[in-house]
Design a protein around this motif. Sequence first.
Motif, PDB file in Angstrom:
ATOM      1  N   GLU A 278       0.843  -1.193   0.000  1.00  0.00           N
ATOM      2  CA  GLU A 278       0.000   0.000   0.000  1.00  0.00           C
ATOM      3  C   GLU A 278       0.880   1.246   0.000  1.00  0.00           C
ATOM      4  O   GLU A 278       1.963   1.262   0.591  1.00  0.00           O
ATOM      5  CB  GLU A 278      -0.914   0.026   1.236  1.00  0.00           C
ATOM      6  N   ARG A 279       0.385   2.312  -0.632  1.00  0.00           N
ATOM      7  CA  ARG A 279       1.145   3.555  -0.652  1.00  0.00           C
ATOM      8  C   ARG A 279       1.206   4.217   0.721  1.00  0.00           C
ATOM      9  O   ARG A 279       2.008   5.125   0.945  1.00  0.00           O
ATOM     10  CB  ARG A 279       0.528   4.523  -1.663  1.00  0.00           C
ATOM     11  N   PRO A 295       6.993   5.906   0.613  1.00  0.00           N
ATOM     12  CA  PRO A 295       6.806   6.404  -0.758  1.00  0.00           C
ATOM     13  C   PRO A 295       6.374   7.856  -0.737  1.00  0.00           C
ATOM     14  O   PRO A 295       5.650   8.289   0.159  1.00  0.00           O
ATOM     15  CB  PRO A 295       5.701   5.504  -1.312  1.00  0.00           C
ATOM     16  N   TYR A 321       7.232   7.715  -9.025  1.00  0.00           N
ATOM     17  CA  TYR A 321       7.366   8.365  -7.717  1.00  0.00           C
ATOM     18  C   TYR A 321       8.587   7.828  -7.018  1.00  0.00           C
ATOM     19  O   TYR A 321       9.113   6.775  -7.340  1.00  0.00           O
ATOM     20  CB  TYR A 321       6.104   8.194  -6.858  1.00  0.00           C
TER      21      TYR A 321
END
Length: 450
Positions: A278-279, A295, A321
């Motif tokens: 998950e981010r 991130p 990213y």
Amino acid sequence: MADNQAIGLSPCAAPGTVCVLGIDLGTTSVKAALVVETAQGQIVTQSCSRETQAQADSPAAGAQGMEQDVQKIIKALNECLAAFPQEHLQRVSRIGISGQMHGVVFWKTNQGCKWAKSGTGHTFQPGEVSHLITWQDGRCSSSFLSSLPQPQSHLSVATGFGCATIYWYLKNSPEFLKPFDAAGTIHDYVVAMLCDLERPLMSVQNAASWGYFNSRSKSWNTEILRESGFPLDLLPEVGDPGDIAGRMPHDWHGIPKGAEVGIALGDFQCSVYSCMTERTDAVLNISTSAQLTVPMPLGFQPPETPDSLSAVAYFPYFDGYDVLESRVYTQMINAALAQNATRLSICPTVFGERHMPEQLASVTSIAASELSLGHVTRALCHGIIQNLHSMLPFQHLKEAGVKRILGSGSALSRNEVLKQEVEKTFPLPVIYGKDVDAAVGAAMVMLHRR
């Protein structure tokens, strides 16, 4: 030393199943993993690792040098692949490769390796290749680094970085560079050999780790380098992570000719990729070294100029990213578990930090009552986590939208005291057991490529 594991039901053996091979060329060992995607997700069907034992003398740099014998690294790689069942390797259609970042190896184009027939197909041995000067190399002193031109990059140049090492040879041993017309990381070298590339191809991940690379424009600082006499012909071409570098013109250990080989990736990024789902996750890995990683938001751009005093470094990741990173049993743990707190203070930075190399280890608040094994172990564990927190505080994680921390690494998984210190310092849910694996991460990148 070998470490072979078979996990799952070997789906690579099933007809029509596509297998992806992931390889990680680490600082002390080589690891390979076969990965397949099924309806239930990714399954590591088999993995193998070999210690390289590749440490080599550094005649030019002496005690400050840190070099490895490429012959021994490739020997370990060949042994690793030879341990896999042939019926599995014969189904491999893609290969992802990662490795230790920052370092540099030099070779002669078209003479970098020698291919030969073996019992399982073709293998290669290094040809006209230098030692690998690793990321741990210390030949570039602070005074030498300060004499180099300022990079147009968000990352400062440090000792062990590929471009810094090339500058060192230009000044101290220019004749060393004359036989070579190609350079890259050790994993760039392997990709170039597997694909028979005329010129090395390097991902933006590895290029950023070399220094003098602008991650915004995805280009080398060619004007700055040219004006200072840097040999621009040694700079590899640059591509994006997940790009295909080429196809194998030979079969390799039974892997069919024509298999796609991805551009070489950074081991740090692949390790994170192997476990971050998950981010809103942060990854805390404590093993040989320690990293805390989160991130950045989509569309994030790093600063245009480096901040040599900042503990936070931004590294190109995947999908546009970046990630930021800050560097850094039984009797001991039991004694420390009985000692909930201590006034003893230990700063554990024996080797300093990249942004503060002069910050060495120290012990303060020493008292006779604080010298038990429990006090010392508790203070050491507290110091490790506080060092990470000083570089990337909880408030920064909160601002980045982090909702949980994925804890990994052998030191963390086996140390209940470290876990307690993590949970006291970072008031977020912590999920343990999410071990990072750069070889699996490299395979997953190629597996998810469409």
